[in-house]
Design a protein around this motif. Sequence first.
Motif, PDB file in Angstrom:
ATOM      1  N   TYR A  35      -5.703   1.809  -8.945  1.00  0.00           N
ATOM      2  CA  TYR A  35      -5.056   1.059  -7.871  1.00  0.00           C
ATOM      3  C   TYR A  35      -5.095   1.793  -6.534  1.00  0.00           C
ATOM      4  O   TYR A  35      -4.588   1.285  -5.529  1.00  0.00           O
ATOM      5  CB  TYR A  35      -3.597   0.773  -8.234  1.00  0.00           C
ATOM      6  CG  TYR A  35      -3.434   0.019  -9.533  1.00  0.00           C
ATOM      7  CD1 TYR A  35      -3.788  -1.309  -9.647  1.00  0.00           C
ATOM      8  CD2 TYR A  35      -2.932   0.667 -10.666  1.00  0.00           C
ATOM      9  CE1 TYR A  35      -3.640  -2.003 -10.839  1.00  0.00           C
ATOM     10  CE2 TYR A  35      -2.788  -0.015 -11.868  1.00  0.00           C
ATOM     11  CZ  TYR A  35      -3.142  -1.349 -11.951  1.00  0.00           C
ATOM     12  OH  TYR A  35      -2.997  -2.017 -13.128  1.00  0.00           O
ATOM     13  N   GLY A  36      -5.673   2.985  -6.488  1.00  0.00           N
ATOM     14  CA  GLY A  36      -5.704   3.748  -5.244  1.00  0.00           C
ATOM     15  C   GLY A  36      -6.793   3.256  -4.306  1.00  0.00           C
ATOM     16  O   GLY A  36      -7.911   2.947  -4.732  1.00  0.00           O
ATOM     17  N   LYS A  37      -6.500   3.192  -3.015  1.00  0.00           N
ATOM     18  CA  LYS A  37      -7.465   2.759  -2.003  1.00  0.00           C
ATOM     19  C   LYS A  37      -8.319   3.954  -1.590  1.00  0.00           C
ATOM     20  O   LYS A  37      -7.967   4.723  -0.715  1.00  0.00           O
ATOM     21  CB  LYS A  37      -6.747   2.155  -0.793  1.00  0.00           C
ATOM     22  CG  LYS A  37      -6.019   0.860  -1.097  1.00  0.00           C
ATOM     23  CD  LYS A  37      -5.353   0.266   0.139  1.00  0.00           C
ATOM     24  CE  LYS A  37      -6.364  -0.296   1.105  1.00  0.00           C
ATOM     25  NZ  LYS A  37      -5.726  -1.021   2.222  1.00  0.00           N
ATOM     26  N   ARG A  38      -9.445   4.093  -2.250  1.00  0.00           N
ATOM     27  CA  ARG A  38     -10.330   5.220  -2.009  1.00  0.00           C
ATOM     28  C   ARG A  38     -10.956   5.186  -0.619  1.00  0.00           C
ATOM     29  O   ARG A  38     -11.383   6.221  -0.113  1.00  0.00           O
ATOM     30  CB  ARG A  38     -11.422   5.230  -3.081  1.00  0.00           C
ATOM     31  CG  ARG A  38     -10.913   5.657  -4.449  1.00  0.00           C
ATOM     32  CD  ARG A  38     -11.686   5.007  -5.575  1.00  0.00           C
ATOM     33  NE  ARG A  38     -11.276   5.524  -6.872  1.00  0.00           N
ATOM     34  CZ  ARG A  38     -10.161   5.165  -7.516  1.00  0.00           C
ATOM     35  NH1 ARG A  38      -9.334   4.287  -6.963  1.00  0.00           N
ATOM     36  NH2 ARG A  38      -9.860   5.672  -8.693  1.00  0.00           N
ATOM     37  N   GLU A  39     -11.009   4.017  -0.016  1.00  0.00           N
ATOM     38  CA  GLU A  39     -11.624   3.887   1.301  1.00  0.00           C
ATOM     39  C   GLU A  39     -10.640   4.139   2.444  1.00  0.00           C
ATOM     40  O   GLU A  39     -11.002   4.045   3.616  1.00  0.00           O
ATOM     41  CB  GLU A  39     -12.247   2.487   1.462  1.00  0.00           C
ATOM     42  CG  GLU A  39     -11.265   1.347   1.663  1.00  0.00           C
ATOM     43  CD  GLU A  39     -10.616   0.863   0.367  1.00  0.00           C
ATOM     44  OE1 GLU A  39      -9.904  -0.160   0.416  1.00  0.00           O
ATOM     45  OE2 GLU A  39     -10.838   1.507  -0.683  1.00  0.00           O
ATOM     46  N   VAL A  95      -1.497  14.594   1.567  1.00  0.00           N
ATOM     47  CA  VAL A  95      -2.493  13.583   1.218  1.00  0.00           C
ATOM     48  C   VAL A  95      -1.774  12.407   0.574  1.00  0.00           C
ATOM     49  O   VAL A  95      -1.047  12.579  -0.416  1.00  0.00           O
ATOM     50  CB  VAL A  95      -3.552  14.150   0.245  1.00  0.00           C
ATOM     51  CG1 VAL A  95      -4.558  13.068  -0.137  1.00  0.00           C
ATOM     52  CG2 VAL A  95      -4.257  15.351   0.859  1.00  0.00           C
ATOM     53  N   TYR A  96      -1.973  11.220   1.131  1.00  0.00           N
ATOM     54  CA  TYR A  96      -1.315  10.027   0.587  1.00  0.00           C
ATOM     55  C   TYR A  96      -2.374   8.990   0.227  1.00  0.00           C
ATOM     56  O   TYR A  96      -3.175   8.577   1.073  1.00  0.00           O
ATOM     57  CB  TYR A  96      -0.340   9.433   1.590  1.00  0.00           C
ATOM     58  CG  TYR A  96       0.278   8.123   1.128  1.00  0.00           C
ATOM     59  CD1 TYR A  96       1.133   8.094   0.027  1.00  0.00           C
ATOM     60  CD2 TYR A  96      -0.020   6.926   1.764  1.00  0.00           C
ATOM     61  CE1 TYR A  96       1.680   6.902  -0.411  1.00  0.00           C
ATOM     62  CE2 TYR A  96       0.529   5.727   1.333  1.00  0.00           C
ATOM     63  CZ  TYR A  96       1.376   5.721   0.244  1.00  0.00           C
ATOM     64  OH  TYR A  96       1.907   4.538  -0.199  1.00  0.00           O
ATOM     65  N   VAL A  97      -2.371   8.577  -1.031  1.00  0.00           N
ATOM     66  CA  VAL A  97      -3.293   7.547  -1.520  1.00  0.00           C
ATOM     67  C   VAL A  97      -2.550   6.217  -1.547  1.00  0.00           C
ATOM     68  O   VAL A  97      -1.637   6.020  -2.348  1.00  0.00           O
ATOM     69  CB  VAL A  97      -3.838   7.898  -2.918  1.00  0.00           C
ATOM     70  CG1 VAL A  97      -4.795   6.808  -3.394  1.00  0.00           C
ATOM     71  CG2 VAL A  97      -4.535   9.251  -2.895  1.00  0.00           C
TER      72      VAL A  97
END
Length: 262
Positions: free
Chosen positions: A183-187, A225-227
Amino acid sequence: MKSRISLNITVVIAVFTLLLTSCASREKIVYYQDADSVLMNNLQDTKFQTRLQPDDLLMIIVSAEDVEAAAPFNLINSMTSNPLNPAGTGQMQQQLYLIDNNGYVQFPVLGNIKLGGMTRKDALNYLSKEIGQYINNPIINLRIMNFKVTVQGEVNKPGVHSINSERLTLSEAIALSGDMTVYGKRENVLIIREIDGHRVPIRVDMTKSDFMNSPFYYLNQNDIVYVEPNKTRVNSSVVGPNLSLGLSALSLLVTIIALSTK
């Protein structure tokens, strides 16, 4: 009529199952998608150097051929007690230098010196030059003892990570946190970094390999760092509490329709 109702039940179940099992596309979850086509010019690997900043704890050890001449430039080791040791003995602990809010440390003999803002290499050169006025060929060992980064959001093990070295990549920080969840927004990974006393937000696209050429491929101490969660996670946070109720309602509806056909 009966076959039509059965078809409707099948369609409802199929749609509901599809919604539950739908997954993100490859483009949303794969890292470094263009690695084969990106020319890695100007890599930061050999250029990156940590800059010292306020609240850093430094271990600085000065040595030389003349041990007695180097002694005044070192903090006195302190003895710490160990309450778990029945003999009551402790162990020697190296005292550390704390960089204050203005970037200064109080250094033996040299007095109040500014190290904040310097790279490790610059600080070593500066100390060697200043101490070299008192002793011949000083050897300086400098190390940051509280290098840490914080990783939050859609990772499997969020938390604060203390690092033994002074160089950590964004990829390594994510790996230390058990990697991103699906569910993490890698972009759109957010890095919060303190630059010249100001906290600056930076967005990094980890699906594109060229982020490895950026100044943010390597993390600084105290970076956050926040994903961010993607839409699927946001929607599931709303659907989740009502999922069991929805399943119960669907089951009841199917039962009612089945009984009505008898």
